[in-house]
Design a protein around this motif. Sequence first.
Motif, mmCIF file in Angstrom:
data_model
loop_
_atom_site.group_PDB
_atom_site.id
_atom_site.type_symbol
_atom_site.label_atom_id
_atom_site.label_comp_id
_atom_site.label_asym_id
_atom_site.label_seq_id
_atom_site.Cartn_x
_atom_site.Cartn_y
_atom_site.Cartn_z
ATOM 1 N N ALA A 155 33.524 37.334 25.330
ATOM 2 C CA ALA A 155 34.338 38.511 25.012
ATOM 3 C C ALA A 155 33.561 39.758 25.399
ATOM 4 C CB ALA A 155 34.672 38.529 23.522
ATOM 5 N N ARG A 156 34.294 40.800 25.726
ATOM 6 C CA ARG A 156 33.680 42.094 26.029
ATOM 7 C C ARG A 156 34.752 43.166 25.908
ATOM 8 N NH1 ARG A 156 32.581 41.273 32.518
ATOM 9 N NH2 ARG A 156 34.654 41.835 33.216
ATOM 10 N N GLU A 157 34.408 44.370 26.269
ATOM 11 C CA GLU A 157 35.335 45.500 26.230
ATOM 12 C C GLU A 157 35.627 45.946 27.655
ATOM 13 O OE1 GLU A 157 36.333 47.438 23.236
ATOM 14 O OE2 GLU A 157 35.621 45.673 22.143
ATOM 15 N N THR A 158 36.830 46.474 27.861
ATOM 16 C CA THR A 158 37.182 47.092 29.136
ATOM 17 C C THR A 158 37.937 48.378 28.835
ATOM 18 O OG1 THR A 158 38.079 46.654 31.347
ATOM 19 C CG2 THR A 158 39.440 45.992 29.479
ATOM 20 N N MET A 159 38.000 49.239 29.805
ATOM 21 C CA MET A 159 38.708 50.501 29.636
ATOM 22 C C MET A 159 40.103 50.391 30.237
ATOM 23 S SD MET A 159 36.540 52.268 27.961
ATOM 24 C CE MET A 159 37.324 53.872 27.936
ATOM 25 N N ILE A 160 41.087 50.812 29.465
ATOM 26 C CA ILE A 160 42.445 51.027 29.966
ATOM 27 C C ILE A 160 42.722 52.486 29.681
ATOM 28 C CG2 ILE A 160 44.882 50.440 29.773
ATOM 29 C CD1 ILE A 160 44.034 47.652 28.842
ATOM 30 N N GLY A 161 42.686 53.296 30.746
ATOM 31 C CA GLY A 161 42.706 54.743 30.543
ATOM 32 C C GLY A 161 41.455 55.121 29.783
ATOM 33 N N SER A 162 41.621 55.825 28.674
ATOM 34 C CA SER A 162 40.471 56.219 27.860
ATOM 35 C C SER A 162 40.242 55.273 26.682
ATOM 36 C CB SER A 162 40.668 57.648 27.341
ATOM 37 O OG SER A 162 41.804 57.694 26.499
ATOM 38 N N ALA A 163 41.044 54.223 26.589
ATOM 39 C CA ALA A 163 40.936 53.286 25.468
ATOM 40 C C ALA A 163 39.978 52.150 25.813
ATOM 41 C CB ALA A 163 42.309 52.723 25.131
ATOM 42 N N SER A 164 39.052 51.904 24.920
ATOM 43 C CA SER A 164 38.178 50.746 25.036
ATOM 44 C C SER A 164 38.894 49.587 24.338
ATOM 45 C CB SER A 164 36.832 51.024 24.377
ATOM 46 O OG SER A 164 36.003 49.897 24.498
ATOM 47 N N VAL A 165 39.149 48.520 25.104
ATOM 48 C CA VAL A 165 39.992 47.431 24.627
ATOM 49 C C VAL A 165 39.215 46.119 24.690
ATOM 50 C CG1 VAL A 165 42.150 46.197 25.092
ATOM 51 C CG2 VAL A 165 42.024 48.652 25.499
ATOM 52 N N PRO A 166 39.261 45.318 23.610
ATOM 53 C CA PRO A 166 38.582 44.019 23.653
ATOM 54 C C PRO A 166 39.340 43.026 24.536
ATOM 55 C CG PRO A 166 39.651 44.328 21.527
ATOM 56 C CD PRO A 166 39.858 45.586 22.305
ATOM 57 N N ILE A 167 38.585 42.305 25.350
ATOM 58 C CA ILE A 167 39.157 41.275 26.206
ATOM 59 C C ILE A 167 38.395 39.977 25.998
ATOM 60 C CG2 ILE A 167 40.097 42.839 27.952
ATOM 61 C CD1 ILE A 167 37.619 42.337 29.675
ATOM 62 N N VAL A 168 39.072 38.875 26.263
ATOM 63 C CA VAL A 168 38.457 37.556 26.149
ATOM 64 C C VAL A 168 38.599 36.849 27.493
ATOM 65 C CG1 VAL A 168 38.759 37.320 23.659
ATOM 66 C CG2 VAL A 168 40.571 36.563 25.194
ATOM 67 N N ARG A 169 37.629 35.988 27.764
ATOM 68 C CA ARG A 169 37.641 35.260 29.024
ATOM 69 C C ARG A 169 38.237 33.874 28.835
ATOM 70 N NH1 ARG A 169 32.074 34.440 32.097
ATOM 71 N NH2 ARG A 169 31.991 32.571 30.796
ATOM 72 N N TYR A 170 39.033 33.485 29.805
ATOM 73 C CA TYR A 170 39.598 32.147 29.877
ATOM 74 C C TYR A 170 39.079 31.484 31.143
ATOM 75 C CZ TYR A 170 43.169 32.655 26.202
ATOM 76 O OH TYR A 170 43.808 32.784 24.997
ATOM 77 N N ALA A 171 39.041 30.164 31.152
ATOM 78 C CA ALA A 171 38.578 29.430 32.324
ATOM 79 C C ALA A 171 39.356 28.119 32.439
ATOM 80 C CB ALA A 171 37.085 29.136 32.219
ATOM 81 N N ARG A 172 39.313 27.564 33.635
ATOM 82 C CA ARG A 172 39.922 26.256 33.859
ATOM 83 C C ARG A 172 39.392 25.671 35.162
ATOM 84 N NH1 ARG A 172 45.796 25.237 35.383
ATOM 85 N NH2 ARG A 172 44.737 23.510 36.376
ATOM 86 N N ALA A 173 39.502 24.357 35.265
ATOM 87 C CA ALA A 173 39.175 23.674 36.518
ATOM 88 C C ALA A 173 40.317 23.899 37.503
ATOM 89 C CB ALA A 173 38.980 22.184 36.270
ATOM 90 N N ILE A 174 39.973 23.881 38.774
ATOM 91 C CA ILE A 174 40.985 23.998 39.827
ATOM 92 C C ILE A 174 41.292 22.591 40.322
ATOM 93 C CG2 ILE A 174 41.511 24.923 42.117
ATOM 94 C CD1 ILE A 174 41.308 27.017 39.828
ATOM 95 N N PRO A 175 42.560 22.203 40.269
ATOM 96 C CA PRO A 175 42.929 20.843 40.698
ATOM 97 C C PRO A 175 42.739 20.663 42.205
ATOM 98 C CG PRO A 175 44.898 22.084 40.011
ATOM 99 C CD PRO A 175 43.710 22.960 39.810
#
Length: 175
Positions: A155-175
């Motif tokens: 998890a980390r933060e990213t900016m959307i405009g002036s808002a700092s927003v928490p984001i989470v990472r997802y992952a998966r295998a590629i078939p």
Amino acid sequence: MTLTIRPGHTPADVAAVALLHTLSRRDAYRDLLTPAELAEVTVERQHQSWSQRWAAESDTHRMHLAERDGELLGFCYLGPADPAAEQAPPGTGMLNAIHVRPDAVGSGVGLALMRTCLAGFADLGHTRAMLYVVRENDRARRFYERGGWAADGVARETMIGSASVPIVRYARAIP
């Protein structure tokens, strides 16, 4: 009324993506950001950002547009993951964006774009892929989870405009 997915690469494509991305973000984040923060998500800012990004990344990234009868309904953007920033093993791709026009959400456009991205990762030789999603965007999280993606604990933060927003990472295998 067939959905067509094609590569995006022209200045007109980038401008259309900027408009759609603005509409999508305003809709998806309307309950997550304040009205003032949402007002900072403008077509002009998105156009500038996408123009700069595409100019810098067009050799390594792919943009796909989903259209019906010549009308843009969605887009996706993918490329390699940054091994240093993501601590990603070789062969890992990054799904940077899937956005669908608000009135087309739930119509299958997003799923078609996700399938296009998975095939694109395979074509590029990736065996694994990652993406980030706004933590509070339950609709998007359910969409990715139905597509075989799983949160991996990053998890980390990213900016959307002036808002700092928490984001989470997802992952998966590629078939």
